[in-house]
Motif scaffolding. Structure first.
Motif, PDB file in Angstrom:
ATOM      1  N   GLU B  47       5.874  -9.095   3.973  1.00  0.00           N
ATOM      2  CA  GLU B  47       4.758  -9.164   4.922  1.00  0.00           C
ATOM      3  C   GLU B  47       3.522  -8.449   4.364  1.00  0.00           C
ATOM      4  O   GLU B  47       2.387  -8.888   4.554  1.00  0.00           O
ATOM      5  CB  GLU B  47       5.175  -8.569   6.269  1.00  0.00           C
ATOM      6  CG  GLU B  47       6.195  -9.446   6.990  1.00  0.00           C
ATOM      7  CD  GLU B  47       6.692  -8.812   8.274  1.00  0.00           C
ATOM      8  OE1 GLU B  47       5.867  -8.453   9.132  1.00  0.00           O
ATOM      9  OE2 GLU B  47       7.935  -8.666   8.415  1.00  0.00           O
ATOM     10  N   LEU B  48       3.789  -7.313   3.683  1.00  0.00           N
ATOM     11  CA  LEU B  48       2.684  -6.572   3.046  1.00  0.00           C
ATOM     12  C   LEU B  48       2.013  -7.451   1.995  1.00  0.00           C
ATOM     13  O   LEU B  48       0.786  -7.519   1.914  1.00  0.00           O
ATOM     14  CB  LEU B  48       3.239  -5.339   2.332  1.00  0.00           C
ATOM     15  CG  LEU B  48       3.178  -4.005   3.033  1.00  0.00           C
ATOM     16  CD1 LEU B  48       4.007  -2.991   2.270  1.00  0.00           C
ATOM     17  CD2 LEU B  48       1.746  -3.495   3.132  1.00  0.00           C
ATOM     18  N   GLU B  49       2.844  -8.100   1.204  1.00  0.00           N
ATOM     19  CA  GLU B  49       2.328  -8.948   0.126  1.00  0.00           C
ATOM     20  C   GLU B  49       1.449 -10.055   0.707  1.00  0.00           C
ATOM     21  O   GLU B  49       0.342 -10.291   0.220  1.00  0.00           O
ATOM     22  CB  GLU B  49       3.509  -9.570  -0.644  1.00  0.00           C
ATOM     23  CG  GLU B  49       3.056 -10.446  -1.799  1.00  0.00           C
ATOM     24  CD  GLU B  49       4.182 -11.331  -2.337  1.00  0.00           C
ATOM     25  OE1 GLU B  49       5.366 -11.071  -2.034  1.00  0.00           O
ATOM     26  OE2 GLU B  49       3.855 -12.290  -3.054  1.00  0.00           O
ATOM     27  N   TYR B  50       1.922 -10.685   1.774  1.00  0.00           N
ATOM     28  CA  TYR B  50       1.179 -11.795   2.352  1.00  0.00           C
ATOM     29  C   TYR B  50      -0.144 -11.326   2.976  1.00  0.00           C
ATOM     30  O   TYR B  50      -1.196 -11.930   2.750  1.00  0.00           O
ATOM     31  CB  TYR B  50       2.045 -12.530   3.384  1.00  0.00           C
ATOM     32  CG  TYR B  50       1.298 -13.658   4.018  1.00  0.00           C
ATOM     33  CD1 TYR B  50       0.895 -14.757   3.249  1.00  0.00           C
ATOM     34  CD2 TYR B  50       0.934 -13.616   5.349  1.00  0.00           C
ATOM     35  CE1 TYR B  50       0.164 -15.777   3.802  1.00  0.00           C
ATOM     36  CE2 TYR B  50       0.203 -14.648   5.908  1.00  0.00           C
ATOM     37  CZ  TYR B  50      -0.180 -15.718   5.140  1.00  0.00           C
ATOM     38  OH  TYR B  50      -0.922 -16.726   5.687  1.00  0.00           O
ATOM     39  N   ILE B  74      -2.271  -3.918  -3.862  1.00  0.00           N
ATOM     40  CA  ILE B  74      -1.180  -3.829  -2.873  1.00  0.00           C
ATOM     41  C   ILE B  74      -0.297  -5.070  -2.991  1.00  0.00           C
ATOM     42  O   ILE B  74       0.937  -4.971  -3.015  1.00  0.00           O
ATOM     43  CB  ILE B  74      -1.759  -3.715  -1.435  1.00  0.00           C
ATOM     44  CG1 ILE B  74      -2.552  -2.408  -1.295  1.00  0.00           C
ATOM     45  CG2 ILE B  74      -0.644  -3.783  -0.386  1.00  0.00           C
ATOM     46  CD1 ILE B  74      -3.318  -2.270   0.007  1.00  0.00           C
ATOM     47  N   GLU B  75      -0.947  -6.221  -3.090  1.00  0.00           N
ATOM     48  CA  GLU B  75      -0.191  -7.485  -3.182  1.00  0.00           C
ATOM     49  C   GLU B  75       0.742  -7.475  -4.393  1.00  0.00           C
ATOM     50  O   GLU B  75       1.932  -7.799  -4.275  1.00  0.00           O
ATOM     51  CB  GLU B  75      -1.180  -8.660  -3.292  1.00  0.00           C
ATOM     52  CG  GLU B  75      -0.494 -10.017  -3.369  1.00  0.00           C
ATOM     53  CD  GLU B  75      -1.451 -11.162  -3.694  1.00  0.00           C
ATOM     54  OE1 GLU B  75      -2.671 -10.940  -3.776  1.00  0.00           O
ATOM     55  OE2 GLU B  75      -0.955 -12.280  -3.883  1.00  0.00           O
ATOM     56  N   GLU B  79       4.737  -7.493  -4.291  1.00  0.00           N
ATOM     57  CA  GLU B  79       5.394  -8.668  -4.886  1.00  0.00           C
ATOM     58  C   GLU B  79       6.465  -8.235  -5.897  1.00  0.00           C
ATOM     59  O   GLU B  79       7.536  -8.845  -5.989  1.00  0.00           O
ATOM     60  CB  GLU B  79       4.338  -9.538  -5.577  1.00  0.00           C
ATOM     61  CG  GLU B  79       4.855 -10.865  -6.088  1.00  0.00           C
ATOM     62  CD  GLU B  79       3.784 -11.649  -6.855  1.00  0.00           C
ATOM     63  OE1 GLU B  79       2.730 -11.081  -7.204  1.00  0.00           O
ATOM     64  OE2 GLU B  79       4.037 -12.834  -7.104  1.00  0.00           O
ATOM     65  N   ALA B  80       6.149  -7.158  -6.623  1.00  0.00           N
ATOM     66  CA  ALA B  80       7.083  -6.685  -7.666  1.00  0.00           C
ATOM     67  C   ALA B  80       8.375  -6.116  -7.063  1.00  0.00           C
ATOM     68  O   ALA B  80       9.348  -5.890  -7.783  1.00  0.00           O
ATOM     69  CB  ALA B  80       6.396  -5.629  -8.523  1.00  0.00           C
ATOM     70  N   GLN B  81       8.366  -5.874  -5.744  1.00  0.00           N
ATOM     71  CA  GLN B  81       9.566  -5.293  -5.103  1.00  0.00           C
ATOM     72  C   GLN B  81      10.525  -6.364  -4.589  1.00  0.00           C
ATOM     73  O   GLN B  81      11.536  -6.046  -3.964  1.00  0.00           O
ATOM     74  CB  GLN B  81       9.171  -4.391  -3.910  1.00  0.00           C
ATOM     75  CG  GLN B  81       8.142  -3.326  -4.233  1.00  0.00           C
ATOM     76  CD  GLN B  81       8.505  -2.552  -5.481  1.00  0.00           C
ATOM     77  OE1 GLN B  81       9.616  -2.034  -5.593  1.00  0.00           O
ATOM     78  NE2 GLN B  81       7.581  -2.483  -6.427  1.00  0.00           N
ATOM     79  N   GLU B  97      -1.307   5.089  -0.775  1.00  0.00           N
ATOM     80  CA  GLU B  97      -2.569   5.479  -1.445  1.00  0.00           C
ATOM     81  C   GLU B  97      -3.511   4.288  -1.568  1.00  0.00           C
ATOM     82  O   GLU B  97      -4.703   4.398  -1.291  1.00  0.00           O
ATOM     83  CB  GLU B  97      -2.277   5.997  -2.865  1.00  0.00           C
ATOM     84  CG  GLU B  97      -1.750   7.414  -2.912  1.00  0.00           C
ATOM     85  CD  GLU B  97      -1.159   7.735  -4.290  1.00  0.00           C
ATOM     86  OE1 GLU B  97      -1.611   7.137  -5.295  1.00  0.00           O
ATOM     87  OE2 GLU B  97      -0.227   8.551  -4.348  1.00  0.00           O
ATOM     88  N   TYR B  98      -2.973   3.156  -1.990  1.00  0.00           N
ATOM     89  CA  TYR B  98      -3.808   1.951  -2.139  1.00  0.00           C
ATOM     90  C   TYR B  98      -4.401   1.542  -0.793  1.00  0.00           C
ATOM     91  O   TYR B  98      -5.547   1.103  -0.717  1.00  0.00           O
ATOM     92  CB  TYR B  98      -2.985   0.769  -2.680  1.00  0.00           C
ATOM     93  CG  TYR B  98      -2.521   0.887  -4.116  1.00  0.00           C
ATOM     94  CD1 TYR B  98      -3.116   1.776  -5.008  1.00  0.00           C
ATOM     95  CD2 TYR B  98      -1.490   0.085  -4.605  1.00  0.00           C
ATOM     96  CE1 TYR B  98      -2.692   1.871  -6.326  1.00  0.00           C
ATOM     97  CE2 TYR B  98      -1.064   0.165  -5.921  1.00  0.00           C
ATOM     98  CZ  TYR B  98      -1.661   1.061  -6.776  1.00  0.00           C
ATOM     99  OH  TYR B  98      -1.242   1.142  -8.076  1.00  0.00           O
ATOM    100  N   THR B  99      -3.603   1.686   0.258  1.00  0.00           N
ATOM    101  CA  THR B  99      -4.090   1.305   1.594  1.00  0.00           C
ATOM    102  C   THR B  99      -5.235   2.227   2.025  1.00  0.00           C
ATOM    103  O   THR B  99      -6.230   1.773   2.601  1.00  0.00           O
ATOM    104  CB  THR B  99      -2.934   1.337   2.614  1.00  0.00           C
ATOM    105  OG1 THR B  99      -1.900   0.455   2.155  1.00  0.00           O
ATOM    106  CG2 THR B  99      -3.372   0.913   3.998  1.00  0.00           C
TER     107      THR B  99
END
Lengths: 132, 120
Positions: B47-50, B74-75, B79-81, B97-99
């Protein structure tokens, strides 16, 4: 350019309403081009048989049905004419473009694009895929 | 044609202002997803990625490069996870941090926009 080969109708598919609006405006700058939009791959598959666009522009990353799946479904439907598909995506590294071409995309337009130049890009792609 | 292009620029400016207003809500949604990661819900990565993908794509298209860059970071990390069933704490911290950086950029751009065209 003959009439038969002139780009007259385009369907743009993207789940992001802002981007759909921008693309509609950007392609509206091309004279005599009718632009339709859809919010999902599923919706596109429903309208393509009646709309029969000359060209389909597909966003790659969409929820439920992504661009590559929608393209696969279009090609699997033998009742549909083979309409050229351009992927519009941020995933536009050379190896990603090669992958999309292998999937059957006729062209790839990278996001973000310049809205003022999108029309030219689409016309260039249309000519590049053999409709000049 | 010149009028059409001018009208389009004006419409893009209006969309940009609307986008910035929506961004604050989206940052709120990102924080909710980060909370879900903290309690071990790895499904929140997708959901974070999207959500970050949407922010990145639309932000960059509307001329907010810095917002697009932060959201793209962030994407990519989310995605890497893919396939991870247990969220890594360090990854969650980096996403946090990115957020925060993304929120800062949104605030700066909103400030610039309101200074150039004050809202009624």
């Amino acid at each position: 350019m003959t009439d038969r080969n002139q780009l007259r109708t385009v369907l743009y598919v993207d789940d992001e309403p802002d981007i759909r609006e921008i693309v509609e405006m950007a392609l509206g700058l091309i004279g005599n081009l009718a632009v339709s939009t859809c919010a999902s791959g599923e919706q596109a598959l429903k309208v393509i048989p009646t709309l029969k666009p000359d060209l389909v522009l597909l966003d790659v990353m969409m929820p439920a049905m992504d661009g590559p799946t929608a393209l696969g479904r279009m090609r699997a439907d033998t009742t549909l004419p083979v309409i050229p598909v351009i992927f519009v995506t941020a995933k536009a590294m050379p190896q990603e473009i090669a992958h999309f071409r292998e999937l059957g995309a006729a062209w790839v337009i990278a996001k973000p694009f310049d809205p003022m130049e999108l029309g030219k890009q689409v016309l260039m792609a249309w000519e590049g895929i053999g409709h000049q | 044609m010149i009028e059409k292009r001018a009208a389009m620029r004006e419409q893009i400016n209006q969309l940009a202002a609307k986008f910035l207003r929506r961004c604050s809500q989206d940052v709120g949604s990102l924080r909710v997803l980060l909370e879900r990661l903290r309690i071990g819900d790895a499904a929140a990565f997708k959901e974070l990625e999207y959500l970050a993908h949407r922010l990145s794509g639309t932000g960059a298209l509307l001329g907010f490069e810095s917002i697009g860059t932060c959201a793209a970071a962030i994407e990519r990390l989310a995605e890497a996870q893919e396939g991870n069933t247990t969220p890594d704490q360090k990854v969650t911290e980096r996403l946090t941090e990115y957020t925060a950086r993304l929120e800062e950029e949104i605030g700066l751009r909103a400030l610039k926009l309101s200074a150039s065209s004050p809202l009624p």
